[in-house]
Design an enzyme around this catalytic site. Structure first.
Site, PDB file in Angstrom:
ATOM      1  N   ASP A 196      -5.334 -14.231   3.933  1.00 49.34           N
ATOM      2  CA  ASP A 196      -3.900 -14.492   4.071  1.00 49.34           C
ATOM      3  C   ASP A 196      -3.554 -15.972   4.047  1.00 49.34           C
ATOM      4  O   ASP A 196      -2.371 -16.326   3.945  1.00 49.34           O
ATOM      5  CB  ASP A 196      -3.370 -13.877   5.372  1.00 49.34           C
ATOM      6  CG  ASP A 196      -3.198 -12.376   5.275  1.00 49.34           C
ATOM      7  OD1 ASP A 196      -3.057 -11.872   4.145  1.00 49.34           O
ATOM      8  OD2 ASP A 196      -3.216 -11.708   6.317  1.00 49.34           O
ATOM      9  N   ARG A 238      -0.729  -3.810  16.141  1.00 45.25           N
ATOM     10  CA  ARG A 238      -1.678  -2.898  16.766  1.00 45.25           C
ATOM     11  C   ARG A 238      -1.351  -2.668  18.238  1.00 45.25           C
ATOM     12  O   ARG A 238      -1.592  -1.566  18.763  1.00 45.25           O
ATOM     13  CB  ARG A 238      -3.102  -3.455  16.598  1.00 45.25           C
ATOM     14  CG  ARG A 238      -3.615  -3.367  15.147  1.00 45.25           C
ATOM     15  CD  ARG A 238      -4.751  -4.336  14.907  1.00 45.25           C
ATOM     16  NE  ARG A 238      -5.403  -4.165  13.609  1.00 45.25           N
ATOM     17  CZ  ARG A 238      -4.938  -4.667  12.460  1.00 45.25           C
ATOM     18  NH1 ARG A 238      -3.798  -5.358  12.447  1.00 45.25           N
ATOM     19  NH2 ARG A 238      -5.605  -4.482  11.331  1.00 45.25           N
ATOM     20  N   ARG A 260      -0.135 -13.532  -5.498  1.00 45.66           N
ATOM     21  CA  ARG A 260      -0.229 -14.885  -4.934  1.00 45.66           C
ATOM     22  C   ARG A 260      -1.019 -15.845  -5.817  1.00 45.66           C
ATOM     23  O   ARG A 260      -0.837 -17.062  -5.716  1.00 45.66           O
ATOM     24  CB  ARG A 260      -0.808 -14.825  -3.516  1.00 45.66           C
ATOM     25  CG  ARG A 260       0.193 -14.258  -2.517  1.00 45.66           C
ATOM     26  CD  ARG A 260      -0.325 -14.167  -1.107  1.00 45.66           C
ATOM     27  NE  ARG A 260       0.750 -13.765  -0.206  1.00 45.66           N
ATOM     28  CZ  ARG A 260       0.574 -13.321   1.029  1.00 45.66           C
ATOM     29  NH1 ARG A 260      -0.655 -13.227   1.535  1.00 45.66           N
ATOM     30  NH2 ARG A 260       1.617 -12.977   1.775  1.00 45.66           N
ATOM     31  N   SER A 273     -11.264  -4.485   3.357  1.00 46.92           N
ATOM     32  CA  SER A 273      -9.848  -4.388   3.738  1.00 46.92           C
ATOM     33  C   SER A 273      -9.739  -3.964   5.186  1.00 46.92           C
ATOM     34  O   SER A 273     -10.077  -2.817   5.529  1.00 46.92           O
ATOM     35  CB  SER A 273      -9.104  -3.400   2.844  1.00 46.92           C
ATOM     36  OG  SER A 273      -7.804  -3.131   3.359  1.00 46.92           O
ATOM     37  N   GLY A 300       2.882  -4.333   4.624  1.00 41.17           N
ATOM     38  CA  GLY A 300       1.778  -3.511   4.157  1.00 41.17           C
ATOM     39  C   GLY A 300       0.865  -3.093   5.294  1.00 41.17           C
ATOM     40  O   GLY A 300       0.335  -1.976   5.300  1.00 41.17           O
ATOM     41  N   LYS A 313      -0.702  -8.666  -2.840  1.00 37.11           N
ATOM     42  CA  LYS A 313      -0.043  -8.969  -1.576  1.00 37.11           C
ATOM     43  C   LYS A 313       1.469  -8.846  -1.780  1.00 37.11           C
ATOM     44  O   LYS A 313       1.933  -8.165  -2.676  1.00 37.11           O
ATOM     45  CB  LYS A 313      -0.458 -10.360  -1.097  1.00 37.11           C
ATOM     46  CG  LYS A 313      -1.913 -10.471  -0.691  1.00 37.11           C
ATOM     47  CD  LYS A 313      -2.174  -9.711   0.599  1.00 37.11           C
ATOM     48  CE  LYS A 313      -3.575  -9.913   1.129  1.00 37.11           C
ATOM     49  NZ  LYS A 313      -3.779  -9.220   2.423  1.00 37.11           N
ATOM     50  N   ARG A 329       3.430  -1.923  -3.820  1.00 39.71           N
ATOM     51  CA  ARG A 329       2.052  -2.202  -3.423  1.00 39.71           C
ATOM     52  C   ARG A 329       1.190  -0.943  -3.458  1.00 39.71           C
ATOM     53  O   ARG A 329       1.656   0.158  -3.168  1.00 39.71           O
ATOM     54  CB  ARG A 329       2.022  -2.853  -2.036  1.00 39.71           C
ATOM     55  CG  ARG A 329       2.728  -4.207  -2.053  1.00 39.71           C
ATOM     56  CD  ARG A 329       2.730  -4.887  -0.719  1.00 39.71           C
ATOM     57  NE  ARG A 329       1.397  -5.319  -0.316  1.00 39.71           N
ATOM     58  CZ  ARG A 329       1.157  -5.989   0.803  1.00 39.71           C
ATOM     59  NH1 ARG A 329       2.166  -6.298   1.613  1.00 39.71           N
ATOM     60  NH2 ARG A 329      -0.067  -6.359   1.114  1.00 39.71           N
ATOM     61  N   GLN A 353      -6.987  -3.436   6.682  1.00 39.64           N
ATOM     62  CA  GLN A 353      -5.920  -2.436   6.776  1.00 39.64           C
ATOM     63  C   GLN A 353      -6.467  -1.039   6.522  1.00 39.64           C
ATOM     64  O   GLN A 353      -6.151  -0.090   7.250  1.00 39.64           O
ATOM     65  CB  GLN A 353      -4.806  -2.767   5.790  1.00 39.64           C
ATOM     66  CG  GLN A 353      -4.068  -4.060   6.115  1.00 39.64           C
ATOM     67  CD  GLN A 353      -3.017  -4.406   5.076  1.00 39.64           C
ATOM     68  OE1 GLN A 353      -2.798  -3.674   4.116  1.00 39.64           O
ATOM     69  NE2 GLN A 353      -2.356  -5.543   5.265  1.00 39.64           N
TER      70      GLN A 353
END
Length: 435
Positions: free
Chosen positions: A317, A28, A348, A169, A96, A344, A124, A171
């Site tokens: 994460d 960012r 995972r 999310s 991602g 991910k 993804r 993102q």
């Protein structure tokens, strides 16, 4: 040939270290520095492959960026209207975060662009971000199954919208807020549960008013961003591996310095403490609007728990590391509500279950999580990371409680988030070699 980690069985983690800079904030800082007016100096930048892909993308769009020394970046911003058409597709590598946030940035430009990634990233799902952007007026083409490459048509008129996200999310939220910088009117995003708020904090730091009302964040388009200085704290997601390692290895005592403890990221601390971990938060203070602290972690017997669903988005994460803690805890640990782990860098849930089974751990795979029966000692063996950096580092720490060496295959992508992992882990006492 790909990198293989071989980790000796047993040992403990001791001493003091600072893990690399926060990956989310590093991404960012480059984006907002490039879009600001004036010069932004970034210290603590993560020199990992993911963040370097973001840096290279903005260089390709005409943003002057210098790297005078390791972990320091100087960005001469071009403003919201100063980006140039790239010379070709922008390669986001394995990231991602970069691809989804860049969708928001590029949707507001007057030129066409294409986002590509590596084999993992190209599998993804991207409709979760392209569809709400389309409702704002963006035109983004994906493959038939909603995956990259993403072809973004420039020159579109964006309109502010109210978005209610079905899945929490950061993102997606960030991509929509960034697109809001070029939109007419106000763009608001409401989350079903809290997620990391680095975008909102950094937008404020760059002079963009962000209105927050409980679970909703809003920006109004048209205002300029102002350059400044960004000091990036150590990444709690990277610190999590040492937190788990010190918690499971008898005799361990680690001090992790200058770690970002943003309350939308500290689920890993809360979950480990619920399991009985000894974690002290010391010297808490703020740097550039982000809370930081030193974390002292000492060995303590862990117990299995039912992980509270409200903590899941705050530790999404860190679950590969937390699964290792669960494998070493007394009793059963149950995680539900974590479907996001399926999409991910790898699945995972399944990949960790497969690897833990190799180490002798009884796991039951659930559609949205795992049920793990802890055991006093893990077996050694060979596991595959499936090219997922967090899987590789989690299994490296598992060797601390194994009765034989653990070998982890396909570890190249550790460089995406923690390029110096093996050296720092050896410094702390882990018997790891990389070849």
């Amino acid at each position: 040939m790909t990198t293989t980690f071989t980790v000796e069985a047993g040992g403990s983690l001791l001493g003091s270290l600072r893990v690399p800079g926060d990956k989310s904030i590093s991404h960012r800082s480059i984006m907002l520095g490039a879009l600001a007016e004036g010069r932004t100096t970034i210290t603590g930048f993560l020199d990992g492959e993911d963040c370097l892909a973001t840096l290279a993308a903005f260089q390709d769009m005409g943003v002057p960026i210098e790297r005078p020394e390791s972990n320091t970046v100087i960005v001469d911003g071009v403003g919201l209207t100063g980006l140039k058409p790239p010379s070709g597709p922008l390669d986001m590598g394995n990231s991602g975060t970069a691809m989804r946030l860049m969708c928001g940035v590029l949707a507001g430009q007057d030129f066409d662009s294409t986002l590509v990634g590596d084999a993992s990233l190209n599998r993804r799902p991207m409709r979760r971000v392209t569809e709400p952007l389309a409702r704002m007026g963006a035109r983004i083409d994906t493959e038939d199954d909603g995956t990259p490459p993403l072809r973004i048509h420039g020159g579109q008129r964006l309109r502010g919208q109210e978005h209610a996200l079905a899945v929490a999310s950061a993102q997606v939220k960030s991509a929509l807020l960034l697109a809001g910088l070029w939109s007419e009117g106000e763009t608001c995003v409401t989350e079903p549960a809290p997620t990391r708020d680095h975008t909102e904090r950094m937008l404020r730091g760059f002079g963009c008013p962000v209105r927050r009302d409980r679970g909703t964040a809003c920006v109004t388009g048209g205002g300029p961003l102002r350059a400044g200085s960004v000091d990036i704290p150590a990444d709690i997601s990277s610190a999590a591996f040492f937190m788990v390692g010190a918690s499971i290895a008898q005799g361990s005592d680690m001090l992790l310095r200058h770690v970002g403890v943003n309350p939308t990221r500290t689920g890993v601390i809360d979950i480990l403490r619920l399991m009985g971990a000894s974690i002290e938060v010391l010297d808490r203070h703020e740097i550039g609007g982000e809370p930081v602290a030193d974390l002292r972690v000492r060995w303590a017997p862990l117990k299995g728990i039912a992980i509270p669903r409200e903590l899941v988005p705050l530790a999404i994460d860190e679950f590969p590391a937390l699964f290792v803690a669960a494998a070493c805890a007394e009793g059963k640990t149950v995680l539900t509500g974590a479907e996001e782990l399926r999409v991910k860098e790898s699945d995972r849930i399944q990949v960790m279950a497969d690897g833990l089974a190799v180490l002798g751990v009884d796991c039951e795979v659930l559609p949205d999580g795992l049920r793990i029966q802890g055991r006093p000692t893990l077996a050694g063996g060979e596991v595959r990371s499936h090219g997922d950096h967090r899987i590789a580092m989690a299994f490296a720490m598992a060797a601390l409680r194994a009765d034989a060496a653990v070998t982890i295959r396909d570890c190249d992508n550790v460089a995406t988030s923690f390029p110096d992992f093996a050296r720092l882990a050896r410094h702390a006492g882990l018997g790891i070699t990389a070849a």
